[in-house]
Design a protein around this motif. Sequence first.
Motif, PDB file in Angstrom:
ATOM      1  N   PHE A  11     -21.917  30.248 -33.885  1.00 13.60           N
ATOM      2  CA  PHE A  11     -22.624  30.252 -32.603  1.00 13.60           C
ATOM      3  C   PHE A  11     -24.134  30.262 -32.840  1.00 13.60           C
ATOM      4  O   PHE A  11     -24.884  29.552 -32.163  1.00 13.60           O
ATOM      5  N   ALA A  12     -24.586  31.071 -33.810  1.00 14.55           N
ATOM      6  CA  ALA A  12     -26.016  31.123 -34.117  1.00 14.55           C
ATOM      7  C   ALA A  12     -26.516  29.782 -34.638  1.00 14.55           C
ATOM      8  O   ALA A  12     -27.613  29.322 -34.278  1.00 14.55           O
ATOM      9  N   ALA A  13     -25.702  29.130 -35.483  1.00 16.50           N
ATOM     10  CA  ALA A  13     -26.099  27.818 -36.006  1.00 16.50           C
ATOM     11  C   ALA A  13     -26.206  26.785 -34.897  1.00 16.50           C
ATOM     12  O   ALA A  13     -26.955  25.799 -35.024  1.00 16.50           O
ATOM     13  N   ALA A  14     -25.485  27.003 -33.792  1.00 19.71           N
ATOM     14  CA  ALA A  14     -25.553  26.093 -32.649  1.00 19.71           C
ATOM     15  C   ALA A  14     -26.696  26.448 -31.703  1.00 19.71           C
ATOM     16  O   ALA A  14     -26.820  25.845 -30.629  1.00 19.71           O
ATOM     17  N   GLY A  15     -27.513  27.437 -32.080  1.00 21.86           N
ATOM     18  CA  GLY A  15     -28.703  27.754 -31.306  1.00 21.86           C
ATOM     19  C   GLY A  15     -28.566  28.927 -30.356  1.00 21.86           C
ATOM     20  O   GLY A  15     -29.445  29.140 -29.512  1.00 21.86           O
ATOM     21  N   TYR A  43     -14.785  26.626 -38.515  1.00 21.66           N
ATOM     22  CA  TYR A  43     -15.267  27.403 -37.381  1.00 21.66           C
ATOM     23  C   TYR A  43     -16.371  26.673 -36.632  1.00 21.66           C
ATOM     24  O   TYR A  43     -16.563  26.895 -35.432  1.00 21.66           O
ATOM     25  N   ARG A  44     -17.093  25.804 -37.299  1.00 22.07           N
ATOM     26  CA  ARG A  44     -18.107  25.014 -36.596  1.00 22.07           C
ATOM     27  C   ARG A  44     -17.457  24.180 -35.497  1.00 22.07           C
ATOM     28  O   ARG A  44     -17.939  24.146 -34.355  1.00 22.07           O
ATOM     29  N   GLN A  45     -16.328  23.510 -35.838  1.00 23.12           N
ATOM     30  CA  GLN A  45     -15.639  22.715 -34.823  1.00 23.12           C
ATOM     31  C   GLN A  45     -15.045  23.586 -33.721  1.00 23.12           C
ATOM     32  O   GLN A  45     -15.077  23.229 -32.536  1.00 23.12           O
ATOM     33  N   ARG A  46     -14.498  24.739 -34.098  1.00 29.21           N
ATOM     34  CA  ARG A  46     -13.912  25.611 -33.080  1.00 29.21           C
ATOM     35  C   ARG A  46     -14.978  26.142 -32.114  1.00 29.21           C
ATOM     36  O   ARG A  46     -14.738  26.241 -30.904  1.00 29.21           O
TER      37      ARG A  46
END
Length: 398
Positions: free
Chosen positions: A51-55, A380-383
């Motif tokens: 979630f953090a990597a997605a901003g 987890y990035r895709q999820r």
Amino acid sequence: MRVLILNADYPRFVAWLYQRNPELAGAPYAAQMAARNASLFGVADFYSRNFAAAGHVATDIHVNNPWMQAAWAREHGFAVEQPPAPGSDAPRQAIPNWLQRGIAPFKPVLRPLARKVGLSPRLDAEAEKILLAQIEEFRPDLVLNQDVFHVDTRLARRIKGIGHPILIGQVGIVPSRGEDWSAYDLMISQLFQVVRTFRNAGVRSEVLHLAFEPDILDVLPPAPERSIDISFVGAVSADHQQRVAQLEAVARTYDLKLYGSGLQTLPASSPLHRCYQGEVWGVEMYQVLRASRVTLNSHIDMAGREAGNMRLFEATGVGSFLLTDAKDNLPSLFEPGREVAVWTSVEDCLSEIKAALDDEDRRQAIARAGQARTMAQHTYRQRVQTLLRLAAELPARR
């Protein structure tokens, strides 16, 4: 968006973590969280980091970790007593195995009664007070609750009342009957039968599978030699009768190494007793998978004809050859015979093991293909991307 992930850990894992780090129970909250995440057990911080990597701003709370929660409370001015030293609690009387087998099909009906009489996991009043204070401080826009037993529907409604966040629940087993799930905006599960149960109860629900975190590969110790012919990591219990039958047949023919829990529920005559290697968690578990020429998988009985347990993604993610039970939806996750090997019966499982041990090139090719599929579609990035899309599709919050 501010995202909060609620989770709960197996008590045996928590005791193991703190007993091997005697000073950890008195350490600051951040240090305890760092040690918990460094163990790599379960989902660790895999959701929050993605979630953090997605901003987004994201954090985790382990709701049933008394030492971590007490540390947070002290650091925020609460007067709380330090919990007893890890492992000091008297063990609960085990339910006889014959009774476990008898009640297994009725668990969704019996859970509400078990909760009322104190046999189901739940937070005490002080733990609830601390959790609600944490939520008040963080003020999330989205809450992902991965433990709908400790954080039950009553507590979920209280959480919903703090700023009215989007509330998503994640559960991998058929839910308790008679619960009011209306506080949730969305329920997700890796099993469609669970999704169907929620939909029939009038709650929006979607299939979302478990996953693997590629960052694990950057922090694990060097890969060990493939010194274990056949391994199984997981529980054996009244809820896993097909699994027990499979593993006992394997143990009678091959040098099976069994890691996990529930061995005490099996009769003394079970060949699994001589295979037992103890429990392994997180890093140690991944190293066992990497050290195995063949690692076995068998789903919990209630999964029926559906595949989706964590072992599918953990084993393939670290590049192990996985021999798993055939399920109707497995081809949507992995290509049988190319990305994972599949067994349809005990006899078939024994034949597949022999074929795998006799053909190292094929075994390695399947392991590589399985890992590639996991890295491409099951991280987890895709999820997290899917969760964000599902959250965006929800009706506006009241």
